[in-house]
Design a protein around this motif. Structure first.
Motif, short mmCIF file in Angstrom:
data_model
loop_
_atom_site.label_atom_id
_atom_site.label_comp_id
_atom_site.label_asym_id
_atom_site.label_seq_id
_atom_site.Cartn_x
_atom_site.Cartn_y
_atom_site.Cartn_z
N GLN A 1 0.85 -1.19 0.00
CA GLN A 1 0.00 0.00 0.00
C GLN A 1 0.89 1.24 0.00
O GLN A 1 1.63 1.48 0.94
N PHE A 2 0.80 2.03 -1.06
CA PHE A 2 1.53 3.29 -1.16
C PHE A 2 0.54 4.41 -0.90
O PHE A 2 -0.44 4.56 -1.64
N GLN A 3 0.82 5.21 0.14
CA GLN A 3 -0.13 6.24 0.54
C GLN A 3 0.14 7.60 -0.11
O GLN A 3 -0.57 8.55 0.14
N GLY A 4 1.23 7.66 -0.91
CA GLY A 4 1.46 8.90 -1.66
C GLY A 4 2.60 9.72 -1.12
O GLY A 4 3.28 9.34 -0.17
N PRO A 5 2.81 10.88 -1.76
CA PRO A 5 2.03 11.42 -2.88
C PRO A 5 2.41 10.80 -4.22
O PRO A 5 3.58 10.50 -4.45
N SER A 6 1.43 10.63 -5.09
CA SER A 6 1.67 9.96 -6.37
C SER A 6 2.57 10.79 -7.28
O SER A 6 3.25 10.24 -8.15
N TRP A 7 2.59 12.12 -7.09
CA TRP A 7 3.41 12.96 -7.98
C TRP A 7 4.89 12.95 -7.59
O TRP A 7 5.72 13.48 -8.33
N ALA A 8 5.24 12.35 -6.45
CA ALA A 8 6.65 12.25 -6.05
C ALA A 8 7.28 11.08 -6.79
O ALA A 8 7.47 9.99 -6.26
N ALA A 9 7.57 11.29 -8.06
CA ALA A 9 8.07 10.22 -8.93
C ALA A 9 9.32 10.69 -9.66
O ALA A 9 9.36 11.80 -10.22
N TYR A 10 10.31 9.85 -9.64
CA TYR A 10 11.57 10.15 -10.34
C TYR A 10 11.38 10.06 -11.84
O TYR A 10 10.67 9.20 -12.35
N GLN A 11 12.07 10.95 -12.57
CA GLN A 11 12.17 10.89 -14.02
C GLN A 11 13.61 11.21 -14.40
O GLN A 11 14.22 12.13 -13.84
N GLY A 12 14.16 10.45 -15.34
CA GLY A 12 15.53 10.73 -15.74
C GLY A 12 16.01 9.84 -16.85
O GLY A 12 15.33 8.90 -17.28
N VAL A 13 17.20 10.14 -17.33
CA VAL A 13 17.82 9.41 -18.43
C VAL A 13 19.24 9.02 -18.02
O VAL A 13 20.00 9.84 -17.50
N GLY A 14 19.58 7.75 -18.24
CA GLY A 14 20.93 7.27 -18.02
C GLY A 14 21.56 6.88 -19.34
O GLY A 14 20.88 6.33 -20.23
N LEU A 15 22.85 7.17 -19.50
CA LEU A 15 23.51 6.96 -20.78
C LEU A 15 24.91 6.41 -20.56
O LEU A 15 25.63 6.85 -19.67
N ASN A 16 25.28 5.43 -21.39
CA ASN A 16 26.65 4.91 -21.44
C ASN A 16 27.06 4.73 -22.89
O ASN A 16 26.26 4.29 -23.71
N ARG A 17 28.30 5.06 -23.19
CA ARG A 17 28.85 4.77 -24.50
C ARG A 17 30.36 4.61 -24.35
O ARG A 17 30.96 5.11 -23.39
N GLY A 18 30.96 3.91 -25.32
CA GLY A 18 32.39 3.70 -25.16
C GLY A 18 33.02 2.97 -26.33
O GLY A 18 32.35 2.56 -27.29
N LEU A 19 34.33 2.79 -26.21
CA LEU A 19 35.16 2.11 -27.20
C LEU A 19 36.11 1.19 -26.47
O LEU A 19 36.75 1.58 -25.48
N LEU A 20 36.23 -0.05 -26.95
CA LEU A 20 37.22 -1.01 -26.47
C LEU A 20 38.07 -1.45 -27.65
O LEU A 20 37.54 -1.81 -28.71
N LEU A 21 39.39 -1.47 -27.45
CA LEU A 21 40.31 -1.86 -28.52
C LEU A 21 41.40 -2.76 -27.95
O LEU A 21 41.99 -2.43 -26.92
N ARG A 22 41.66 -3.87 -28.60
CA ARG A 22 42.80 -4.72 -28.31
C ARG A 22 43.55 -4.97 -29.61
O ARG A 22 42.96 -5.38 -30.61
#
Length: 635
Positions: A209-230
């Protein structure tokens, strides 16, 4: 269980506690993850009582990676915790262990994999991965995932992930991979953090049971990029390069607090909202290694240069108090018009150079020594600084390392090691007066030793002792998260892994630890001598049974025990000892030309109610019993 829908109609959340594939891949009980399945005494967030991820000890295929956002499963093929004997082969180990991530690689043939899953709470997910050779040494691999998660406290979340990796392997000398992954969280409700106003644990809330507030919600973007070379320059010299970018961009972030909670279930409601914030890091490592032999002697020389540039934009949050109310009372006030303050900018520049030498003699003796020089600089620009950095810190330590192993017989080896490192100490928790503030880098030290005994060709025992020392950070009497002394973790760790018979496979282990804090704050009685969040004993057992008579069926059992955990700075409150049981089954079968794998898992099968610590005297309830199911196919 009434909400469990038919498998293909009610898709469900990740089978995070699943075991079968990880048991098969595990070389010891210290921590292994394969896809969604994770087992072991340690994890990316806890090794010998410390977090290697918070300390900055994540590596991508052995190369330095300053992880801000987790690499998603669409990119991550497997993950192992390198500690004790398993860290012996690393040129530059770390005091709190290393989280070594291996990427998924495109296959030599085209493939498509589909997975769906569901649980009794109504969560669901869909995953689609594909791989295809492109010719001339090129191949591509990628995947997408959509997830709706239902949590044990009644909150829910929606997120999507996409990932892509392109590999170039023109010959046996060169292997290069570029990758990209993005996770969008559009809605992740923030449940309450509970802080009692007395020396004890909070009361339990009504389940789911979640009593709120319903508007307390996280929003976001996570990003990863890269290069591997051998690239093998010649038979003796190998060049490796890793360049990475990791970030999270928080669009909306909240803390939902119940403070001064009383035994009658009433407390003071406080909601904190942060303005948009961002943390981003560029990091990487260049490594040149030479291997050569002289009779029975094998030599390895490694030159290394690594570095990172991390920037943070945080602070400016607004806090609203809503007065005293019952923990189970509906709480849905209108969302206010938020007025944020100015934010703080900080930047970390760190560069390291190192030289390591390793040798092996006749497969009986292994030894390595290394020396790193790290240059760490951090500047903090707060709103009150009027355009001039208010604070700047710098450190340029020399960091020696040495380890070795002696194979006394074909079945018995002993090892020992010494490591120093410069590590991050994380950020202040949600209930601190300096919430989200990043702490300075810390010089840490680790000593360990032990043995490995190959009891049978397929059953292995590892036993070790360790001593890890760091500066100790926690809340002081004024609720400021700051340095309070030195913390020392001494302990014994045990691992037994392998096949008990052709049908039975075992991975089990235990840690017995004596964590202690010392320093002026302890002498003056301001903090207790036992550090917050630490247990003096823990154990894990994972068992898989694959009965030959049932063909593709497998049954697994996971048992996790944790002793009492110190929960408050003054040591007056402990979380009680906890033992949880997971039960699962897997079935591989064929329908015409198509192969399928079905998976069912019940986590916390005995439905124990308990709390998890999120800071000194700050709690959330752990999930209760949950039945999960999934179906996957290689199309």
């Amino acid at each position: 269980m009434s909400r469990l829908c038919p498998l293909l109609l009610c898709l469900g959340p990740a089978l995070a506690a699943a075991q079968g594939a990880a048991v098969s891949a595990a070389d010891d009980a210290f921590g292994t993850s394969v896809g969604r399945e994770s087992i072991g005494l340690y994890s990316a967030g806890s090794v010998r009582g410390f977090s290697p991820t918070a300390a900055g000890n994540v590596r991508i295929e052995g190369l330095y990676f300053d992880q801000v956002w987790n690499l998603p499963q669409r990119l991550r093929g497997a993950q192992a915790i390198r500690v004790g004997l398993s860290a012996q082969g690393q040129a530059f180990p770390a005091p709190t262990g290393v989280v070594d991530v291996r990427l998924r690689r495109p296959g030599e043939r085209a493939s498509v994999d589909l997975a769906v899953g569901g649980d009794a709470w109504g969560g669901r997910y869909l995953e689609l991965d594909g791989s295809r050779p492109l010719g001339a040494g090129w191949s591509v691999q990628g995947g997408v995932q959509a997830t709706h998660t239902e949590y044990g406290n009644g909150t829910d979340a929606n997120n999507t992930t996409a990932a892509l990796a392109l590999r170039w392997r023109p010959d046996t000398h060169t292997d290069a991979t570029v990758f990209w992954a993005r996770t969008d969280t559009t809605h992740d409700q923030i449940g309450p953090l509970l802080q009692p106003g007395y020396a004890g644990l909070p009361p339990f809330s009504p389940p789911r049971q979640f009593q709120g507030p319903s508007w307390a919600a996280y929003q976001g973007v996570g990003l990863n990029r890269g290069l591997l070379l051998r690239h093998a320059l010649d038979p003796a010299w190998t060049l490796r390069l890793g360049l990475f970018h990791s970030e999270f961009d928080d669009r909306a972030s909240f803390a939902n607090l119940m403070l001064d909670l009383q035994p009658d279930g009433t407390g003071l409601r406080r909601v904190i909202k942060d303005p948009p914030s961002k943390v981003a890091s560029d990091s990487g490592e260049l490594r040149l290694t030479r291997h050569w032999a002289d009779g029975d002697w094998q030599h390895r020389l490694t030159l290394q240069a690594s570095g990172r540039s991390r920037t943070r934009l945080v602070g400016g949050s607004q806090s609203l108090d809503y007065g005293r109310m019952a923990i189970d009372a509906p709480f849905e006030p209108a969302q206010p018009s938020w007025v944020f303050g100015e934010r703080t900018h900080d930047r970390v520049l760190q560069h390291s150079g190192g030289l390591a030498y390793g040798l092996q003699w006749a497969r009986q003796v292994e030894a390595s020594v290394a020396l790193q020089r790290s240059d760490y600089r951090k500047t903090v620009q707060s709103p009150s600084a009027s355009g001039t950095p208010r604070a700047a810190t710098a450190s340029q330590p020399w960091l020696p390392m040495a380890n070795g192993a002696w194979h006394l017989s074909p079945t018995l080896a002993v090892y020992a090691g010494f490591t120093q490192g410069l590590e991050e100490s994380g950020v202040a928790p949600a209930n601190a007066s300096n919430r989200n503030q990043a702490m300075p880098a810390l010089q840490t030290t680790q000593r360990d030793a032990g043995l490995r005994w190959q009891a049978t060709p397929v059953l292995k025992l590892v036993a070790g002792v360790f001593d890890v020392r760091k500066p100790y950070y926690n809340l002081d009497a004024a609720n400021l998260f700051t340095e309070l002394g030195e913390v020392r973790h001494r302990g014994v760790e045990l691992s037994l892994s392998g096949a008990l018979s052709p049908e039975w496979q075992l991975v089990t282990g235990a840690v017995l630890m004596r964590p202690r804090v010392s320093g002026e704050a302890v002498r003056l009685g301001r903090v207790g001598e036992r550090p917050v969040g630490q247990a003096e004993r823990s154990g894990r057992l994972n068992l898989v049974w694959r009965p030959a008579a049932l063909g593709g069926a497998a049954f697994d059992l996971g048992l996790a025990h944790t002793g009492p955990i110190t929960a408050t700075r003054d040591n007056r409150v402990n979380l009680p000892a906890l033992t949880e049981l997971d039960l699962g089954a897997r079935w591989s079968f064929q329908l015409g030309p198509q192969a399928f794998t079905a998976r069912v898992l019940m986590t916390n099968a005995l439905n124990h109610r308990s709390f998890e610590l999120r800071g000194s005297g700050l709690y959330v309830e752990r999930p209760g019993r949950l039945l999960q199911a999934s179906l996957s196919a290689a199309l």
